[in-house]
Scaffold this motif. Structure first.
Motif, PDB file in Angstrom:
ATOM      1  N   SER B 238       0.900  -1.091   0.044  1.00  0.00           N
ATOM      2  CA  SER B 238       0.091  -0.049   0.154  1.00  0.00           C
ATOM      3  C   SER B 238       0.871   1.213   0.012  1.00  0.00           C
ATOM      4  N   ILE B 241       2.158   2.062  -3.493  1.00  0.00           N
ATOM      5  CA  ILE B 241       1.140   2.178  -4.328  1.00  0.00           C
ATOM      6  C   ILE B 241       0.487   3.718  -4.045  1.00  0.00           C
ATOM      7  N   VAL B 276      -7.397   0.704   9.094  1.00  0.00           N
ATOM      8  CA  VAL B 276      -8.569   1.180   8.341  1.00  0.00           C
ATOM      9  C   VAL B 276      -8.280   2.654   7.576  1.00  0.00           C
ATOM     10  N   PHE B 279      -5.941   2.581   4.904  1.00  0.00           N
ATOM     11  CA  PHE B 279      -6.519   1.799   3.862  1.00  0.00           C
ATOM     12  C   PHE B 279      -7.533   2.663   3.011  1.00  0.00           C
ATOM     13  N   VAL B 280      -8.432   3.491   3.757  1.00  0.00           N
ATOM     14  CA  VAL B 280      -9.376   4.114   3.010  1.00  0.00           C
ATOM     15  C   VAL B 280      -8.871   5.277   2.226  1.00  0.00           C
ATOM     16  N   LEU B 282      -5.924   5.151   0.901  1.00  0.00           N
ATOM     17  CA  LEU B 282      -5.398   4.799  -0.339  1.00  0.00           C
ATOM     18  C   LEU B 282      -6.611   4.569  -1.283  1.00  0.00           C
ATOM     19  N   VAL B 283      -7.588   3.853  -1.080  1.00  0.00           N
ATOM     20  CA  VAL B 283      -8.652   3.803  -1.987  1.00  0.00           C
ATOM     21  C   VAL B 283      -9.083   5.076  -2.718  1.00  0.00           C
ATOM     22  N   LEU B 286      -6.379   6.865  -4.820  1.00  0.00           N
ATOM     23  CA  LEU B 286      -6.566   6.112  -6.375  1.00  0.00           C
ATOM     24  C   LEU B 286      -7.394   6.443  -7.066  1.00  0.00           C
ATOM     25  N   LEU B 287      -8.538   6.672  -6.669  1.00  0.00           N
ATOM     26  CA  LEU B 287      -9.727   7.304  -7.246  1.00  0.00           C
ATOM     27  C   LEU B 287      -9.383   8.666  -7.971  1.00  0.00           C
ATOM     28  N   PHE B 288      -8.467   9.502  -7.268  1.00  0.00           N
ATOM     29  CA  PHE B 288      -8.282  10.659  -7.852  1.00  0.00           C
ATOM     30  C   PHE B 288      -6.978  10.727  -8.785  1.00  0.00           C
ATOM     31  N   PRO B 290      -4.758   7.895 -10.215  1.00  0.00           N
ATOM     32  CA  PRO B 290      -4.665   6.273 -10.343  1.00  0.00           C
ATOM     33  C   PRO B 290      -3.385   5.943 -10.162  1.00  0.00           C
ATOM     34  N   GLY B 292      -0.995   6.750  -8.362  1.00  0.00           N
ATOM     35  CA  GLY B 292      -0.105   7.268  -6.857  1.00  0.00           C
ATOM     36  C   GLY B 292       0.062   8.720  -6.732  1.00  0.00           C
TER      37      GLY B 292
END
Lengths: 617, 302
Positions: B238, B241, B276, B279-280, B282-283, B286-288, B290, B292
Motif C-alpha cells: 500500500s 502504491i 482502516v 487503507f481508506v 489509499l482507495v 487512487l480514485l483521484f 490512479p 499514486g
C-alpha cells in the motif's frame, strides 16, 4: 445446404436430464461426510464463478473476493441467528432480527452487490498492480469490520445459525445438497447466459482493448462497474448459502488467504469455463482431505501446484482437457456455416445513411491538440463532404493519428470544434460517437484476440442489441432472437470483406492482411455514416492493397463517407476525391489528388527543400 | 509528550513499510512486475536472523550477512521459478499468482519446518528504552518522560540509509543508470548493450535482500513468527502504491503516512481499526490519482 439445421439426436435432447444426477448423491453415497463435501464444493463453485466474471472475463485480478463473500455470509448470519443458539455468556450481539433465511438472502445479495458497485469505481481508473492493492485493502477493511463490530457480529467468537428446515423436514446436513444444488445450477445458468451474450463480449472486448471496445459503442464504465456488481451479487449468494453450510460463521474464514486460495482455484480449474469453476472449487475442498495426513503441508502443496499449473497448463485443467479433446475431434462448423451462409446471402450489410442534417459528414474548425508543450495538431480546418472519400496524408508525426483520436473522443482537443452531419461532437463520449455513426479502424491492430473472428464483428454490432440484462440472463426470446440475428449479420459483414472462411478462427491466429480486413468489418458493423480508416494498408502486400481498394470503393458506393489516412500514395491518390496534407500538425495543402502531387509545399514536406537537395556533394 | 512518542514509533513502523515498499518498486522499475511474496521474504529474514542470532548465538553482523545472502539467493530463485515463466508467456496476471504462490509456500514452510509460535528477538542495541525529559530515579535510571526504543531509531536510520544509497547508486553509477535505462525502455536499453536479463535479476535480488534485512530490523519490535510478513507485506505494498510505483522517495511518504496514521488510530480510536484509515485514504487517493502521489500518468496511445 437446403436441409436446414440438422436435428439434434435423442441423446443430445436427453442430456439436460444429467443435470438431475447430483441430486441422487445423498441417496447413493451413504456417508454424510462426503455428501457434506459435495455441498461445500457447490457453494464454493459459485464463489469461483463470481471471481471468474471479474478475473476471467474482465481481466482484472481481484484479491478481495473473500470480503464480498463475507458480506453475504454475515448478513444472513446476523439477520437469521437466534439468541437461543448463541447462549454463550460472552455473546456480545445486541440485535436479533431473526428473519427467515430466504428473506435475509435478499439484503445479503443487495449489500454484496452494493459493495461490488463501490469496488467497481476504483477499477475504472486503476488497473494491474494498482487495482490489485485496492481489492486486497477492500477485503481487509471488511474483515476488520467483521472482527471489530462485536455488537453486530459477535467478533471473533462467530455466530451460530439455526439449521434450515421446512416444517419438520430437515434441510441441513445431508439434505442441504437439495437446497444448494438447484441454486448453483440457477446461478451458473445465469452466469453462462450473461457471459455468452453481448454482455460477455463487452467484458472481453474491454479486457483486450478498452479503446477498441469504446469505439464499438461499448460504454466502458457501465460494463465494468456492472461486471463488478454482478460478480459481487453472485459472491453474496455464495456467502449466504455458505452461512448455512456449517450453520456457523467466524471472521477467520474470510481472511486474505481465502481470497488467494480461490484465485488459485479459479486458475487451476481454468478461467472462462463453468466446468473449470467447479473443478477449481473441488480442488479447494478435496485437496486438504486428500492430504489429511499432512494437513500442515496443505498450503505448500497449493502453492507448488499453482506454480506448476501456471507454468505447464496456463489454461487450467479444463482448458487442458478441452485442448486434448479438440485435437481428437477438431470442431466441425460445417452445419453452422451452411446455415449462416444461407441466411446471410442477399442480406444488405450497409444500411444507407439517413439523409438530412449538414451536408458535411465531418467538419473540423480550428482544431488544436497540445500535449504539455508539444503541439500535435494546430488550427486544423478539415471537411469530409457527404459520401466522399477524403485522403489525409503527411509525414510521420504530422498529427494524422492524433486527429483520428480526437475525432473518436479518445483525446479532448485543447481548442476548436468538431461537427458530424451538423451535430456537435464535443459533448459526446467515445462510445456515444460510435453510436452516432462514427466508426474507425486502428493503425496498430486492436482485435479481441481470444474471441472468434465472427464474435469480433459481433462486438461491433453491440449497439444493435436491445435486450435487457434480465432477458439476457434467462435467455428470454428477445435475447435469443437478437443473438441469432447478430450472428447472421456478422457473417454477412465477413462475406462483404471476404473474410468468411476464417469466421470461426480465433482473431489472434489471423494473418496480418486478414486482421486488417477484420478491423474494417468490425467498424462496418456499426453501420457507420462516417468511417475513419487509420492506415488500413500498413504492412500489406500489393495484392492485399488492391483488395482493400476494392473494398473502399464498395463502402463508398454504399454511401458511407470516409476519411482515409494512409502512407501509400498510390492508394490515397486513387481512392480520394480530395486530399489534405498535414505537416508538423498544420495543414499545408488541400485539393484534388492531381493538384496535391504538384504542390511545391507538399513536395518540400516529403522530400525537403530545394536548397538542401541542391547542395553539391 | 505521549503524542511525540506515538509519532516516533509510527515513523519507525512507517520506515519499515517504506523499506519494503522500496523493494516492490525496484522490481517494478525493471520488469513491470511486483513480487507479492515480499512480505514473506521479510518473514524469512526475521526467521533466519532469529535462528542464527538468538538460537545459535551468532554475532549480530554475521547473522545479518547470512540473512542478506539468503535474501539474494531467494530473489534469484523466485525470479526463475515464478516470474520468468509468466514473463515469457506474456501472461497478464501469471506473475501475480505465481509470486503469491511462492509467498504461501514460504510461510507454510516456516510453520512446518520451524515453528508456529511467536518469539522475542533481542535488539542488538538493547531492549530498554532511552528516556528523555524524565524524572531521575535514586538508582540513576529515569522514569516517565519520553521513552524511545533504540531499535526504533536504528530502523529509521538504516531504512533511510538503504533507500538513499540505492537512489544514489541509480543516479550516480553506470550500472545504476543501466537499471534506469531498462526501466524506461527495455528494448532500447538492450540495443545499447545493456544485459537486461542481468539487470532484472539484480533488481530481484536487491529487492528480496532489502526485505530480509527489513525482517531483522522489525523483528525486535513485532516478535518473530511465520505470519509476521503477511499483513506487513500488504501494508508495504500500500505504501508503495500511495507513493507511486515509479517514484523513488515517494515510498517514504507512503510508508510514513501509513505508519503514523496507524499508531495514532491505535491510540486515539481503537487498536482493531488501526489499519482502516490508511487503507481508506489509499482507495480514495487512487480514485483521484490512479498512479499514486508521485507516479506518472500514462497517455493512452492507439
Amino acid at each position: 445446404m437446403g436441409t436446414g439445421a440438422p436435428r439434434p439426436s435423442v441423446l443430445r435432447r436427453l442430456a439436460p436430464l444429467l443435470l438431475l444426477l447430483p441430486l441422487l448423491i445423498p441417496r447413493a453415497v451413504d456417508n454424510s461426510y462426503y455428501v457434506g463435501m459435495v455441498s461445500r464444493i457447490l457453494v464454493y463453485a459459485m464463489l469461483v464463478a463470481s471471481l471468474d466474471l471479474v478475473v476471467g472475463y474482465l481481466g482484472d485480478v481481484s484479491i478481495g473476493h473473500a470480503g464480498l463473500f463475507a458480506i453475504g455470509a454475515y448478513t444472513v448470519a446476523v439477520l437469521t441467528a437466534s439468541p437461543t443458539l448463541n447462549t454463550d455468556a460472552y455473546s456480545t450481539i445486541q440485535h436479533w432480527p431473526q428473519l427467515p433465511f430466504l428473506i435475509a438472502l435478499v439484503p445479503a445479495i443487495a449489500l454484496a452487490a452494493f459493495a461490488g458497485f463501490l469496488l467497481g469505481f476504483p477499477a475504472l481508473r486503476s488497473s494491474g498492480p494498482y487495482l490489485a492493492v485496492i481489492t486486497i485493502v477492500y477485503g481487509l477493511i471488511i474483515y476488520t469490520f467483521i472482527n471489530e463490530q462485536e455488537s453486530l457480529t459477535n467478533g471473533t467468537k462467530g455466530i451460530t445459525l439455526t439449521p434450515l428446515h421446512l416444517g419438520t423436514l430437515k434441510l441441513s446436513g445431508v439434505n442441504y445438497l437439495y437446497v444448494v444444488y438447484p441454486v448453483l445450477v440457477l446461478v451458473l445458468f445465469v452466469v453462462h447466459n450473461v457471459t455468452h451474450s453481448f454482455w460477455g463480449r463487452a467484458f472481453e472486448a474491454i479486457k483486450y482493448s478498452s479503446v477498441a471496445a469504446e469505439c464499438c459503442g461499448i460504454g466502458r464504465s457501465y460494463f465494468k462497474v456492472s461486471a463488478f456488481v454482478l460478480s459481487a451479487a453472485v459472491a453474496g449468494v455464495a456467502g449466504g448459502f455458505f452461512a448455512q453450510l456449517d450453520s456457523y460463521v467466524a471472521p477467520n474464514t474470510f481472511a486474505y488467504s481465502f481470497s488467494v486460495e480461490f484465485l488459485i482455484a479459479l486458475i487451476f480449474g481454468g478461467v472462462r469455463s463453468i466446468a473449470g469453476n467447479v473443478v477449481g472449487a473441488a480442488l479447494v475442498v478435496v485437496l486438504p482431505d486428500l492430504f489429511a495426513g499432512f494437513a500442515d503441508y496443505r498450503l505448500m502443496v497449493y502453492g507448488s501446484l499453482l506454480l506448476v499449473v501456471l507454468y505447464f497448463v496456463p489454461e487450467g485443467m479444463v482448458g487442458l482437457v478441452r485442448r486434448a479433446w479438440l485435437r481428437l475431434r477438431p470442431p466441425d462448423h460445417a452445419a453452422e456455416r451452411a446455415s449462416l451462409e444461407a441466411q446471410a446471402a442477399g442480406l444488405e450489410v450497409l444500411s444507407r445513411p439517413h439523409p438530412g442534417g449538414d451536408a458535411m459528414a465531418l467538419r473540423l474548425e480550428g482544431l488544436e491538440m497540445k500535449f504539455g508543450g508539444l503541439i500535435a495538431v494546430r488550427d486544423l480546418d478539415l471537411e469530409v463532404p457527404r459520401g466522399a472519400v477524403r485522403g489525409l496524408i503527411g509525414p510521420n508525426g504530422s498529427g494524422k493519428s492524433t486527429t483520428v483520436n480526437v475525432l473518436t473522443g479518445l483525446y479532448t482537443p485543447t481548442a476548436g470544434r468538431l461537427y458530424s452531419f451538423g451535430q456537435d461532437l464535443a459533448p459526446l463520449k467515445t462510445h456515444q460517437r460510435a453510436r452516432a455513426g462514427i466508426a474507425r479502424t486502428f493503425q496498430n491492430l486492436q482485435l479481441f484476440g481470444d474471441l472468434t473472428v465472427l464474435e469480433n464483428v459481433m462486438v461491433g454490432l453491440h449497439p444493435s442489441f436491445q435486450a435487457s440484462l434480465f432477458e439476457v440472463a434467462f435467455r428470454l426470446p428477445r435475447a435469443r432472437r437478437e443473438e441469432a440475428e447478430a450472428r447472421v449479420r456478422a457473417y454477412a459483414l465477413l462475406r462483404f470483406v471476404g473474410l468468411q472462411p476464417a469466421a470461426f478462427d480465433k482473431a489472434r491466429n489471423l494473418a496480418y492482411g486478414q486482421a486488417r480486413l477484420l478491423e474494417i468489418a468490425r467498424a462496418l458493423a456499426l453501420s457507420p455514416k462516417l468511417l475513419l480508416l487509420d492506415e488500413p494498408a500498413a504492412g500489406l502486400t500489393a495484392g492485399e492493397i488492391q483488395s482493400i481498394n476494392g473494398l473502399i470503393q464498395k463502402i463508398k458506393a454504399a454511401g458511407v463517407s470516409i476519411l482515409l489516412i494512409e502512407h501509400h500514395m498510390d492508394m490515397v491518390m486513387a481512392m480520394s476525391d480530395d486530399v489534405s496534407v498535414l505537416d508538423f500538425g498544420k495543414k499545408i495543402a488541400e485539393g484534388t489528388p492531381k493538384r496535391i502531387q504538384e504542390d511545391p509545399a507538399v513536395v518540400e514536406a516529403y522530400l525537403g527543400t530545394h536548397k538542401t537537395s541542391s547542395v553539391v556533394v | 509528550m505521549q503524542t511525540l512518542q506515538l509519532l516516533i514509533s509510527g515513523v519507525a513502523q512507517g520506515m519499515i513499510y517504506a523499506l519494503v515498499a522500496f523493494g516492490y518498486n525496484i522490481t517494478f522499475a525493471t520488469s513491470k512486475t511486483l513480487n507479492f511474496s515480499l512480505g514473506n521474504f521479510l518473514m524469512l529474514g526475521g526467521v533466519v536472523g532469529f535462528i542464527l542470532y538468538m538460537t545459535h548465538n551468532w554475532p549480530f553482523f554475521a547473522a545479518l550477512a547470512a540473512v542478506v545472502l539468503v535474501g539474494m539467493v531467494g530473489g534469484a530463485v523466485l525470479l526463475k521459478v515464478a516470474v520468468e515463466p509468466s514473463l515469457n508467456q506474456r501472461s497478464a496476471y501469471g506473475w501475480i499468482l505465481a509470486t503469491l504462490a511462492v509467498g504461501i509456500v514460504l510461510r507454510n514452510a516456516a510453520e512446518v519446518f520451524w515453528s508456529t509460535d511467536d518469539f522475542k528477538f533481542r535488539s542488538p542495541l538493547g531492549d530498554s528504552p532511552w528516556r528523555f525529559f524524565g524524572e531521575p530515579q535514586p538508582d540513576g535510571s529515569m522514569s516517565g518522560g519520553l521513552g524511545v526504543y533504540p531499535q526504533e531509531v536504528l530502523i529509521i536510520f538504516v531504512s533511510l540509509a538503504i533507500v538513499a544509497a540505492v537512489e544514489l547508486f541509480k543516479r550516480r553509477t553506470v550500472f545504476g543508470k543501466a537499471v534506469v535505462a531498462v526501466s524506461e525502455d527495455k528494448d532500447t536499453a538492450s540495443l545499447m548493450g545493456i544485459d537486461q536479463k542481468f539487470v532484472i535479476l539484480f533488481s530481484f535480488m536487491l529487492s528480496t535482500a532489502i526485505a530480509t534485512v527489513g525482517g531483522v530490523l522489525v523483528a525486535p519490535i513485532t516478535l518473530v513468527s511465520a505470519t509476521m510478513g503477511t499483513v506487513l507485506g500488504v501494508k508495504a505494498y500500500s505504501a508503495s502504491i500511495i507513493g507511486g510505483l515509479e517514484s523513488g522517495f515517494g515510498v517514504v511518504v507512503g510508508g510514513l503516512f501509513l505508519g503514523v496514521s496507524e499508531s495514532l488510530t491505535a491510540r486515539f480510536v481503537s487498536t482493531g481499526y488501526k489499519d482502516v484509515p490508511g487503507f481508506v485514504v489509499l482507495v480514495l487517493l487512487l480514485l483521484f490519482k490512479p498512479s499514486g502521489l508521485f507516479g506518472r500518468a500514462a497517455i493512452r496511445k492507439v
